[in-house]
Design an enzyme around this catalytic site. Structure first.
Site, PDB file in Angstrom:
ATOM      1  N   GLY A  18       5.845   5.118  -1.227  1.00  0.00           N
ATOM      2  CA  GLY A  18       6.423   3.841  -1.612  1.00  0.00           C
ATOM      3  C   GLY A  18       5.360   2.767  -1.593  1.00  0.00           C
ATOM      4  O   GLY A  18       4.405   2.814  -0.809  1.00  0.00           O
ATOM      5  N   GLU A  19       5.526   1.769  -2.469  1.00  0.00           N
ATOM      6  CA  GLU A  19       4.520   0.710  -2.561  1.00  0.00           C
ATOM      7  C   GLU A  19       4.412  -0.038  -1.242  1.00  0.00           C
ATOM      8  O   GLU A  19       5.409  -0.436  -0.655  1.00  0.00           O
ATOM      9  CB  GLU A  19       4.874  -0.259  -3.695  1.00  0.00           C
ATOM     10  CG  GLU A  19       4.653   0.328  -5.069  1.00  0.00           C
ATOM     11  CD  GLU A  19       4.556  -0.749  -6.139  1.00  0.00           C
ATOM     12  OE1 GLU A  19       4.041  -1.838  -5.835  1.00  0.00           O
ATOM     13  OE2 GLU A  19       4.982  -0.490  -7.266  1.00  0.00           O
ATOM     14  N   GLY A  20       3.213  -0.238  -0.793  1.00  0.00           N
ATOM     15  CA  GLY A  20       2.955  -0.879   0.482  1.00  0.00           C
ATOM     16  C   GLY A  20       2.712   0.130   1.583  1.00  0.00           C
ATOM     17  O   GLY A  20       1.786  -0.009   2.384  1.00  0.00           O
ATOM     18  N   ASP A  75      -1.325  -1.946  -3.764  1.00  0.00           N
ATOM     19  CA  ASP A  75      -0.724  -0.625  -3.621  1.00  0.00           C
ATOM     20  C   ASP A  75       0.390  -0.484  -4.635  1.00  0.00           C
ATOM     21  O   ASP A  75       1.470  -1.041  -4.451  1.00  0.00           O
ATOM     22  CB  ASP A  75      -0.191  -0.431  -2.202  1.00  0.00           C
ATOM     23  CG  ASP A  75       0.346   0.976  -1.968  1.00  0.00           C
ATOM     24  OD1 ASP A  75       0.118   1.834  -2.835  1.00  0.00           O
ATOM     25  OD2 ASP A  75       0.983   1.208  -0.935  1.00  0.00           O
TER      26      ASP A  75
END
Length: 658
Positions: free
Chosen positions: A565-567, A512
């Protein structure tokens, strides 16, 4: 499996082969051992049998305790199931256990169910567990019914236990032959000249394995960390605080290899041969979807999820990922890469996630996933100097590998990789440009402020930083570790180590964001197999992610353009992916066997086993290469004259044939 890295082992061997002595050597370094005796007491007048028992007792240290199950053979499964993570069990032996199991005093009993219970207990046992059993079937078939019943039952027990154990060893004339080794060294071994001499990893058991597979392994002097339960977020630690964990296994993540170890730790190098997913299970799972009782056309592009899960789990009926762990990498980048990032914003996000607050933590809780915030080394301004020194890159790679090892040891089924460091996107873009030949402006996403405003000036500073870094390194090598040192920084280096470690333990990773994709690009040069264990749920509309995914051959499953956001983007899509796997595993087959007509796989209703019935009544098999459509043949001179149209002839099912 044991949290400190021990495997469950089945030791097979013939009479007087040395199997018991070998099994005892595997647990010799344990502070305490529970010795489980399974055989019934022999004839009091049998002096030879008494001498055998005495010899066994004389070899046991005083710290060992003895537990007997001869009075009730089913208790063996209960003893194994009740063992804790810090226990060490030695079961000697299954031959005596089967003898008691077949005793008329314990009949009638379901012997098959009892053996299955034992195998299940072994598979789920968190303790160190070594089992001893005689190997059968190497001689003539017994001439008595009781003898045949014993060999059949013991053979079935050995097969079930061997399947449940992580390792199986056959002892012949005192020599150990590993039939199912717990580790396989496939990476090229570096020179260990000057490395301190010592036993192989994992104590006597590791020494035996190392001798069997020819691994040159030296255990570091650093202590083994205590595993953190996956149900709660683990505290973040720095690479220097984590020691090399010993190999262990979880039901979905059996160990596949051990890297060579020298005084400094794991050796990660280019050209490592890591495992690939099952090449047959994936296509079989997708083919199976066509037979399910689904009213519509099926799962569409999400069939890829089923194929991926099947290949990584090694079965045509994959299960939904139950135990999921999120690794949030926090490592800032100095200089122009962090232009537009608020001061302390990344640290605030990391602290928020660690406290169980914010978008990522909430989504992790809703998915039942554990969340771990991982601090990575801060990177220097890449436009001026190398982001990291090579020693720090090595530490970060090993640290990421260990994070994957710990997750596998704790039974994690799926890793989700995210990042929140300032300047991480620019560093990932620099890696992408260096490895895939892209242009910085084409892969750097727009910069938005914390108030949602577009900051083009910050975007230009990021582009300039990437451009200057690439100019500075234009004559530098483009090896994986050089790219990480010059451009990538700590978070991408740790992410690369995570991908490699997860690959070695056959654990899939849900990517991600740019950092994970950049790590995927770097990992290609270290182990090309790593990308086959990666899944990309959504590109998020990020140009770097789209290009890197194309280079890696990863097709985003969704096009939701999430930007949480990443994740967090991956966790938002995870329930859908789980639902797809649940349907694929639970739905029954269509009553007609998965076809539109009885024995009719091509939908023409003819039931001819694949033959196609044309309008002239002739059966033509598709394998003969006959086209489904023919050009009309001219009836006479002239380009436009054709034969008169023939009336349609109803086929056997009422459809018009031809």
């Amino acid at each position: 499996m044991s949290i400190d890295g021990w495997n469950t082992v089945l030791v097979l061997g013939g009479i007087r082969s040395g199997k018991s002595e070998f099994a005892e050597s595997l647990v010799a370094d344990a502070p305490t051992v529970r010795y489980v005796a399974t055989s019934a007491a022999g004839d009091p007048e049998d002096a030879e049998w008494a001498d055998r028992l005495a010899a066994h007792r004389s070899r046991r240290p005083e710290s060992w305790t003895v537990e007997e199950t001869a009075d009730e053979p089913r208790r063996l499964a209960d003893v194994v199931a009740s063992a804790g993570p810090n226990d060490t069990l030695l079961v000697d032996d299954l031959g005596g256990w089967v003898t008691v199991l077949l005793d008329p005093a314990h009949q009638p009993a379901d012997d098959t169910a009892t053996i299955a219970e034992l195998a299940t207990a072994i598979r789920d046992c968190p303790a160190r567990l070594v089992l001893v059993s005689p190997e059968v079937g190497l001689s003539l078939v017994p001439t008595t019914p009781l003898g045949r019943a014993f060999t059949d039952a013991l053979g079935a027990a050995n097969r079930a236990v061997a399947d449940a154990c992580d390792a199986v060893v056959l002892v012949v004339a005192g020599q150990a032959c590993w039939l199912k080794p717990p580790v396989t060294v496939t990476a090229a071994l570096p020179s260990l000249a000057g490395a301190p001499a010592g036993p192989a990893a994992n104590g006597p058991m590791g020494a035996a394995v190392g001798a069997a597979v020819g691994a040159a392994v030296v255990r570091p002097d650093t202590p083994t960390p205590t595993a953190t339960p996956s149900a709660s977020p683990a505290p973040s630690v720095t690479p220097g605080q984590v020691a090399v964990p010993e190999q262990a296994a979880a039901p979905w993540a059996a160990p596949t290899m051990a890297l060579p170890v020298v005084a400094t730790g794991l050796v990660i190098q280019a050209g490592m041969e890591l495992p690939m997913p099952d090449e047959y299970a994936g296509p079989q799972a997708v083919e199976r979807l066509a037979t399910l009782d689904v009213p519509g056309a099926g799962l569409g592009v999400l069939e890829q999820v089923v194929g991926f899960a099947a290949a990584t789990q090694g079965t045509a009926t994959p299960r939904p990922w139950g135990n999921v762990r999120v690794l949030l990498l926090h490592g800032d980048h100095a200089g122009g890469a962090a232009a537009g990032s608020g001061a302390g914003e990344s640290a605030r996000r990391a602290a928020q996630a660690r406290a169980g607050q914010g978008v990522l933590a909430r989504l992790a809780a809703e998915n039942g996933a554990s969340l771990r915030v991982v601090h990575a080394p801060e990177a220097r301004p890449m436009e001026d100097v190398p982001a990291l020194d090579h020693e720090t890159v090595e530490d970060a790679l090993r640290y990421g590998w260990r994070l994957a090892e710990e997750a596998a040891d704790e039974g994690v089924h799926l890793l989700v990789l995210g990042a929140c460091g300032a300047g991480a996107e620019a560093a990932a873009a620099a890696v992408l440009v260096a490895t895939a030949g892209a242009e910085p402006p084409a892969v750097l996403g727009r910069v938005t402020t914390e108030h949602g405003e577009i900051d083009d000036a910050a975007w230009m500073r990021r582009c300039a930083a990437v451009r200057d870094a690439l100019h500075r390194t234009r004559r530098a090598p483009r090896d994986a570790k050089d790219v990480l040192a010059e451009l990538g920084g700590g978070d991408i280096a740790v992410a690369t180590g995570v991908l490699l470690g997860a690959t070695a333990r056959r654990m899939p990773v849900l990517l991600d964001g740019p950092v994970g994709l950049a790590a995927g690009l770097v990992s290609r040069d270290l182990a090309g197999q790593a990308r086959h264990w990666c899944l990309l749920a959504d590109s998020g509309g990020h140009p770097a992610v789209r290009l890197a995914a194309d280079v890696l051959g990863l097709t985003p499953l969704l096009d939701l353009r999430l930007d949480l956001g990443e994740g967090a983007n991956a966790l938002a899509a995870l329930p859908l992916l789980r639902s797809v796997l649940s349907l694929a595993a639970a739905l029954p087959a269509r009553p007609d066997g998965g076809t539109d007509g009885a024995g009719d796989s091509d939908g023409d209703g003819a039931g001819d086993g694949g033959a196609h019935r044309n309008g002239d009544g002739a059966d033509r098999d598709h394998d003969e290469g006959e086209p489904d459509f023919r050009e009309p043949e001219p009836d006479g001179p002239g380009p436009a004259s054709t034969r008169p149209a023939e009336p349609a002839v109803p086929g056997p099912t009422g459809r018009h044939a031809g």
